[in-house]
Design an enzyme around this catalytic site. Structure first.
Site, PDB file in Angstrom:
ATOM      1  N   GLU A 267      26.057   1.393  18.044  1.00  0.00           N
ATOM      2  CA  GLU A 267      24.725   1.817  18.452  1.00  0.00           C
ATOM      3  C   GLU A 267      24.061   0.651  19.165  1.00  0.00           C
ATOM      4  OE1 GLU A 267      21.911   3.119  15.427  1.00  0.00           O
ATOM      5  OE2 GLU A 267      20.644   3.910  17.020  1.00  0.00           O
ATOM      6  N   CYS A 470      20.072   6.519  15.797  1.00  0.00           N
ATOM      7  CA  CYS A 470      18.788   7.009  16.284  1.00  0.00           C
ATOM      8  C   CYS A 470      18.712   6.967  17.806  1.00  0.00           C
ATOM      9  CB  CYS A 470      17.662   6.194  15.674  1.00  0.00           C
ATOM     10  SG  CYS A 470      17.516   6.483  13.917  1.00  0.00           S
ATOM     11  N   ASN A 594      22.066  13.727  14.641  1.00  0.00           N
ATOM     12  CA  ASN A 594      22.195  12.467  13.909  1.00  0.00           C
ATOM     13  C   ASN A 594      21.213  12.465  12.756  1.00  0.00           C
ATOM     14  OD1 ASN A 594      22.862   9.574  13.457  1.00  0.00           O
ATOM     15  ND2 ASN A 594      20.701   9.344  14.015  1.00  0.00           N
ATOM     16  N   GLU A 595      21.705  12.659  11.572  1.00  0.00           N
ATOM     17  CA  GLU A 595      20.888  12.652  10.341  1.00  0.00           C
ATOM     18  C   GLU A 595      19.501  13.256  10.580  1.00  0.00           C
ATOM     19  OE1 GLU A 595      20.794   8.353   9.150  1.00  0.00           O
ATOM     20  OE2 GLU A 595      18.773   8.359   9.993  1.00  0.00           O
TER      21      GLU A 595
END
Ligand code: AHR
Length: 867
Positions: A267, A470, A594-595
């Protein structure tokens, strides 16, 4: 008597009536619950409950024990629950409504059957203007509708009542004004041990209160275990003698496990991309840095960041008229008024590192605005004025054109700047000023920093997930990572505010990610937003991508598959071919989400995306998402969606304490094998203060033995985050730290590396018999045995997280071993050690051999199949 007291209390608080189902009003075992938020942390501690058997003496189920918290908006600024109103309706469900903040016209709602496990939250927008304060909810049996009322603070600081109705909490009747009498007005203010609190009193069966107390007790009990740390091992294991173990491995009991188990999660956090893995040495090469990148936190963060004038009689401004590309609107305008060597310099990311003798590619776009058309000199200089090398570009034209040169560094340096020096008096426009070492990973142009990429490659990762995290879903709809903006010529790529508060150039874009995967033999695992931004965005999920734009977004996801796998003549495959890769990349996995907060907004969009990919590309494995924790609402609801839709794999995330890992080694043993497979996409052991040390590394090694054992259900796993630049770190711990010239793998890295380098595709069952079977002892010893079908090698991993040694006898008679040649690698030290290296030696083993695992150690035996 009880009734009497409560009536008095409610009268005191101006209550009109109980709204809940008063089934237990006369039951001898009834009790009272008081639901409230504490005065601490502006409502961020969530819903608390106190109980009373007489309505007079109240007992908090605490301290600060949270039954449900608000998940709306960013951590820190939002996630507030104000004036919750809890009620139980005739169907036995509890409903809680609350205000999110003092400004927004949204309510929040969540329901629960038992006040312990909660269903997804929703945040309906019920006011175009004005806020929603002191909400209430009640149920009308005859219309089968919920009535929601709230107050808004008017300009005169007066309050007006509004209401809406709903049957399902998905659609709501138009908001209208209501009268004060439509409200229960039954909030009470009670004196609790922690102070005076305002909330709602409900009468329930005593068993209901008992269940809540049990939930808190269970939580406390678990937390005590999860808080177990090696720093108190001296007390915990006082007098513990070395443990004896007999480990028997049997080939007859084997099962196939995933051959993709260990991978990496990349990331762009902590400057992992620009200033990190992406080898570009110029910071802000596109002059697109913007105050908003840092959300206004750094006033000097603008188009001029990292750039400065050198020399006299020159000016440097920023313009946006007629840029090279609309995606890259800002450029520099440099005017020199005399031929004195003045120029525009860039200090890189905390200085530019040069290696004597190495060649560096300079590329820039320029156009002569006025003055004599001249040449540009590009020079590498040190802080003390030393010139490390220079080169000259050809004469400028009055239109944008790219100019290139090579500079050979004449010395080693860590403090260099690149200076662009016009050779004639006049004004030039400059943009996309780039300096790349020619020695990138595999010498790829626009490539990766070799030492960092090599450190990643050494892990033998079987897959690479990118671009987040994120970063993938972004801090708001406008901040979502859109893969199409990251391919093609660099000047046409669209830079973006990085959600971690800096700038991403997209120079390391989808092509470069895929190329890297291919270069290291890893499967690419791109993760795309599920049509919703990060749950922690300002304004929460913001309704997701509007439905009218969803078709286009779905097409964007499908286009990615064509870009990666399509024929070089297909629309998107052609773009890949033009970038230099005519052959397909053979993409097999696509992550969606994503989550995310699992909400109706999410589910609707995820389902559309999933079905579209499944229909058009049944060959692609879609990886869904089940929230940011190992349990709780998003986890449960995410799994329900995955099961309903038959999503082949889901992405689980959990950052936990070492104690959690010690006591949850059976986490996947219990998983239903007929459901979705698991990608453990983000995990790490976190200690207070967030260090990386042998304790965290051993906890991960221990837990990974259980992941290998469950490699039939867990298909992939990646530690997170991966990279962190010293001095630019937003998150700790990370796997690999680095600065401009050094790479500093952590102890946790070596665990990942040993698992990656010693992966197998068959799990061989082993039995372990211990001389000490106390829970705290046996949970700190683990073994995993796998076989790699390509080499035929058998690999034994042994973890001992105890302070004493484990004298083990390994019985391998059930294995037919071709050779006794074995490599032994051991990582051991004191739990607080941060700088440890694994030590490898060659040994010979026998089918029955003794091995004493040192205290706090991770050992890997690799028994060669070759004689
Ligand atoms: O790994 C760091 C962050 O943790 C990721 O961006 C996010 O997915 C998670 O919350």
């Amino acid at each position: 008597m009880i009734r009497h007291k409560l009536a008095a209390l409610l009268l005191l608080s101006g209550a009109l009536a109980f709204n809940s189902v008063d089934t237990f009003a006369d039951a001898p075992d009834s009790t009272y619950l008081f639901s409230y938020v504490s005065n601490k942390n502006a409502g961020r501690n969530g819903l608390h409950v106190a109980w009373s058997s007489d309505g007079s003496q109240w007992n908090e189920i605490g301290p600060e024990y949270r039954f449900v918290g608000s998940d709306y908006g960013p951590w820190g600024a939002e996630k507030r629950m104000l004036a919750p109103y809890l009620t139980k309706t005739a169907d036995g469900l509890w409903h809680c409504v609350w205000s999110l903040n003092e400004k927004e016209g949204r309510l929040a709602h969540a329901a629960s059957a038992d006040l312990v496990n909660w269903k997804r939250q929703s945040y309906p927008k019920v006011m175009e203007e004005g806020n929603c304060l002191y909400p209430e909810i009640s149920y009308n049996q005859s219309t089968k509708e919920f009535l929601l009322t709230w107050l808004i603070a008017t300009a005169a600081n007066d309050t007006t009542v509004f209401c809406t109705t709903t049957k399902d909490f998905k659609t709501y009747s138009p908001t209208k004004k209501a009268t004060a009498t439509s409200r229960m007005n039954n909030r009470s203010t009670l004196a609790l041990a922690d102070g005076s609190m305002t909330g709602v009193v409900t009468k329930v069966a005593k068993s209901e209160a008992d269940r809540l107390k049990d939930a808190r007790d269970l939580n406390d009990y678990r937390q005590q275990k999860y808080d177990e740390r090696t720093e108190s091992d001296g007390v915990r294991f006082a007098g513990l003698q070395p443990v004896e173990a007999t480990i028997t491995v049997d080939k007859k009991e084997s099962k196939a496990i995933s051959d993709l188990l260990v991978g990496v999660f990349f990331e762009d956090i902590n400057y992992a991309a620009d200033g990190g893995l992406y080898a570009e040495l110029i910071q802000n090469r596109d002059f697109e840095y913007d105050l908003s990148d840092t959300q206004g936190r750094d006033r000097n963060w603008n188009s001029k960041k990292a750039w400065s004038l050198t020399g006299e009689n020159a000016t440097f401004t920023i313009d946006t008229v007629a840029p090279i590309h609309p995606n890259n609107p800002h450029y520099a305008v440099l005017s020199v008024k005399e031929k004195n060597g003045a120029g525009l310099g860039n200090s890189g990311f905390d200085g530019i590192v040069l290696k004597k003798g190495d060649a560096y590619d300079v590329a820039l776009f320029a156009r002569q605005i006025d003055g004599n058309k001249g040449k540009l000199v590009v020079r590498l200089v040190g802080k003390n004025g030393a010139v490390y090398g220079e080169s000259q570009l050809s004469t400028l034209s009055s239109d944008w054109k790219q100019y290139k040169a090579v500079i050979k560094a004449g010395a080693d340096a860590t403090d260099a700047s690149l200076v662009v020096i016009p050779q004639e008096v006049g004004t030039v426009a400059l943009d996309m000023i780039s300096l790349f070492p020619q020695k990138t990973f595999k010498n790829r142009p626009n490539g990766l920093r070799a030492d960092l990429a090599e450190t990643l490659a050494a892990m033998h990762p079987r897959f690479v997930r990118f671009p987040g995290g994120c970063v993938a879903h972004g801090g708001g709809l406008e901040n979502m990572y859109r893969w199409k903006n990251t391919i093609g010529p660099l000047e046409s790529r669209k830079p973006l505010r990085n959600i971690w508060n800096y700038h991403q150039t997209a120079g390391l874009g989808y092509f470069e990610y895929f190329q890297f995967c291919e270069d290291i033999g890893a499967e690419p695992l791109p993760v795309l937003a599920a049509g919703v931004p990060c749950q922690n965005s300002p304004g929460g999920q913001q309704g997701g991508i509007p439905m009218c734009d969803m078709d286009e977004y779905i097409q964007e996801v499908l286009d990615l598959i064509e870009w990666a796998n399509g024929d070089a003549k297909s629309t998107w495959g052609k773009k890949r071919a033009e970038a230099g890769h005519p052959k397909p990349f053979n993409l097999k996995y696509v992550g969606i989400g994503n989550e995310d907060l699992i909400s109706d907004v999410f589910e609707e969009r995820f389902e559309m995306l999933f079905k579209a990919v499944k229909e058009k590309h049944p060959e692609i494995t879609v990886v869904g998402t089940v929230g940011p924790f190992y349990e709780g609402t998003d986890y449960e609801e995410g799994w329900d969606i995955a099961s309903r839709l038959g999503v082949p794999m889901v992405d689980e995330h959990y950052y936990v304490s070492p104690g959690w890992m010690i006591y949850n080694q059976d986490y996947y043993d219990k998983y239903d094998r007929s459901k979705s497979k698991v990608y453990l996409g983000e995990y790490a052991a976190h200690l207070p203060g967030r260090p990386n040390n042998l304790e965290t590394a051993l906890a991960e090694a221990l837990y990974l033995t259980s992941v290998e054992r469950n490699g039939d259900v867990v298909s992939m796993a990646s530690y997170a985050p991966l990279l962190a630049k010293e001095g630019h770190t937003q998150w700790n711990p990370d796997l690999i730290y680095f600065n401009n010239s050094e790479v500093k793998p952590t102890v946790d890295y070596y665990v990942q590396m040993l698992y990656g380098q010693n992966a197998g595709d068959t799990y061989l069952t082993s039995q372990i018999k211990l001389s000490n079977n106390k829970e705290q002892v046996k949970n700190r010893i683990a073994v995993s045995v796998v076989q790699d079908s390509k080499s035929g090698d058998v690999i034994i991993k042994l973890v001992n997280m105890l302070p004493v040694s484990v004298k083990s006898t390994l019985n391998l008679e059930g294995l037919v071993l071709e050779s006794s040649r074995t490599t032994k690698t051991i990582l051991t030290g004191s739990p607080t050690d941060k700088k440890l290296l694994p030590l490898t030696s060659e040994i010979k083993i026998t089918p029955n051999f003794d091995y004493e695992m040192p205290g706090y150690s991770f050992t890997v035996f690799r028994i060669s199949n070759k004689l």
